[in-house]
Design a protein around this motif. Structure first.
Motif, PDB file in Angstrom:
ATOM      1  N   ALA A  11       0.869  -1.202  -0.132  1.00 41.34           N
ATOM      2  CA  ALA A  11       0.096  -0.112   0.148  1.00 41.34           C
ATOM      3  C   ALA A  11       0.806   1.306   0.059  1.00 41.34           C
ATOM      4  O   ALA A  11       1.778   1.372   1.065  1.00 41.34           O
ATOM      5  N   ILE A  12       0.671   1.931  -1.081  1.00 39.89           N
ATOM      6  CA  ILE A  12       1.604   3.261  -1.060  1.00 39.89           C
ATOM      7  C   ILE A  12       0.791   4.460  -0.673  1.00 39.89           C
ATOM      8  O   ILE A  12      -0.201   4.763  -1.222  1.00 39.89           O
ATOM      9  N   ASP A  13       1.325   5.364   0.234  1.00 39.76           N
ATOM     10  CA  ASP A  13       0.784   6.447   0.652  1.00 39.76           C
ATOM     11  C   ASP A  13       1.060   7.805  -0.427  1.00 39.76           C
ATOM     12  O   ASP A  13       2.291   7.946  -0.815  1.00 39.76           O
ATOM     13  N   ASP A  23      -6.279  12.180 -11.510  1.00 37.07           N
ATOM     14  CA  ASP A  23      -7.798  11.725 -11.323  1.00 37.07           C
ATOM     15  C   ASP A  23      -7.656  10.335 -11.249  1.00 37.07           C
ATOM     16  O   ASP A  23      -8.277   9.816 -10.254  1.00 37.07           O
ATOM     17  N   PHE A  24      -6.728   9.722 -11.885  1.00 39.34           N
ATOM     18  CA  PHE A  24      -6.603   8.100 -11.849  1.00 39.34           C
ATOM     19  C   PHE A  24      -6.174   7.609 -10.413  1.00 39.34           C
ATOM     20  O   PHE A  24      -6.730   6.745  -9.614  1.00 39.34           O
ATOM     21  N   VAL A  25      -5.165   8.536 -10.149  1.00 45.24           N
ATOM     22  CA  VAL A  25      -4.670   8.168  -8.655  1.00 45.24           C
ATOM     23  C   VAL A  25      -5.666   8.433  -7.439  1.00 45.24           C
ATOM     24  O   VAL A  25      -5.904   7.617  -6.960  1.00 45.24           O
ATOM     25  N   SER A  66      -7.309   5.181  -5.309  1.00 44.58           N
ATOM     26  CA  SER A  66      -6.770   5.176  -3.843  1.00 44.58           C
ATOM     27  C   SER A  66      -8.061   5.208  -2.955  1.00 44.58           C
ATOM     28  O   SER A  66      -9.011   5.494  -3.305  1.00 44.58           O
ATOM     29  N   ARG A  67      -7.389   4.768  -1.686  1.00 41.18           N
ATOM     30  CA  ARG A  67      -8.493   4.984  -0.660  1.00 41.18           C
ATOM     31  C   ARG A  67      -8.132   5.980   0.483  1.00 41.18           C
ATOM     32  O   ARG A  67      -6.850   6.013   0.604  1.00 41.18           O
ATOM     33  N   MET A  84      -2.834   4.149  -2.215  1.00 38.96           N
ATOM     34  CA  MET A  84      -2.995   3.341  -3.589  1.00 38.96           C
ATOM     35  C   MET A  84      -2.400   1.811  -3.321  1.00 38.96           C
ATOM     36  O   MET A  84      -1.212   1.885  -2.646  1.00 38.96           O
ATOM     37  N   SER A  85      -3.073   0.788  -3.698  1.00 39.20           N
ATOM     38  CA  SER A  85      -2.493  -0.773  -3.553  1.00 39.20           C
ATOM     39  C   SER A  85      -1.560  -0.819  -4.764  1.00 39.20           C
ATOM     40  O   SER A  85      -1.886  -0.250  -6.127  1.00 39.20           O
ATOM     41  N   ASP A  86      -0.550  -1.516  -4.695  1.00 40.12           N
ATOM     42  CA  ASP A  86       0.182  -2.080  -5.489  1.00 40.12           C
ATOM     43  C   ASP A  86       0.726  -3.348  -5.484  1.00 40.12           C
ATOM     44  O   ASP A  86       0.972  -3.889  -4.202  1.00 40.12           O
ATOM     45  N   THR A  87       0.857  -4.089  -6.458  1.00 41.15           N
ATOM     46  CA  THR A  87       1.197  -5.555  -6.562  1.00 41.15           C
ATOM     47  C   THR A  87       2.434  -5.687  -7.390  1.00 41.15           C
ATOM     48  O   THR A  87       2.401  -5.457  -8.536  1.00 41.15           O
TER      49      THR A  87
END
Length: 187
Positions: free
Chosen positions: A118-120, A159-161, A165-166, A174-177
């Motif tokens: 999870a990226i801040d 806008d996408f970010v 993101s939550r 934003m979650s990242d795998t």
């Protein structure tokens, strides 16, 4: 570690791939490696396919090569794919799908390992934040993106970010795998 494994040697090359290969050729080096690691670095190569071919050639039989990169299914991976289209299909922006496709084309057996993060990303929305601007640059792999990128593309990225993101306690995550793709050279 070397006391425990006296045969183990380690070299850290602080150079570009192209710089290392030029120096290697100049010095007449022909040594091979047991392990090659590339962590989120292939997008910085002039020709990532050539680099992958060279990495594989540099492995000793039984040697391993690992590449860490965003999953094509993750939020970061989806942003990369969208950004490629928004910026005119930049071929240097890669996801795990590109690396897996390369491995299949070369008929290389590979293993996939998955790591969730999870990226801040809160700071990317603050145009005065140096950290936020650096993170934005990293997300799209373009230096000084906020300052030099097309304004309409910047708006689409932000806008996408935000949409992906939550929000939690006033912060955006934003979650990242991250995918580790490992290939072991046949003996």
């Amino acid at each position: 570690m070397t006391a425990e494994y006296p045969q183990l040697t380690f070299k850290w090359f602080e150079d570009t791939f192209e710089g290392y290969m030029a120096q290697r050729q100049k010095d007449g080096q022909d040594h091979k490696f047991h392990l090659l690691v590339c962590i989120n670095g292939l997008y910085h190569m002039d020709d990532w396919v050539c680099a992958m071919d060279t990495f594989y050639d540099l492995l000793l039989p039984g040697g391993a090569m690992t590449n860490a990169i965003s999953s094509g299914e993750s939020v970061c991976g989806k942003l990369i794919v969208k950004y490629r289209d928004w910026e005119g299909n930049r071929a240097d922006l890669l996801t795990s799908h590109d690396i897996a496709s390369y491995m299949k084309t070369k008929e290389l057996n590979y293993h996939v390992y998955v790591r969730e993060d999870a990226i801040d990303v809160s700071e990317v929305f603050d145009e005065t934040s140096q950290e936020g601007n650096m993170m934005l640059d990293f997300l799209v792999q373009r230096q000084s993106f906020r300052k030099n990128g097309p304004e309409d593309v910047l708006t689409k990225v932000l806008d996408f970010v935000k949409e992906n993101s939550r929000e939690e306690n006033g912060k955006h995550y934003m979650s990242d795998t991250e995918i580790e793709i490992v290939v072991i050279k046949s003996k």
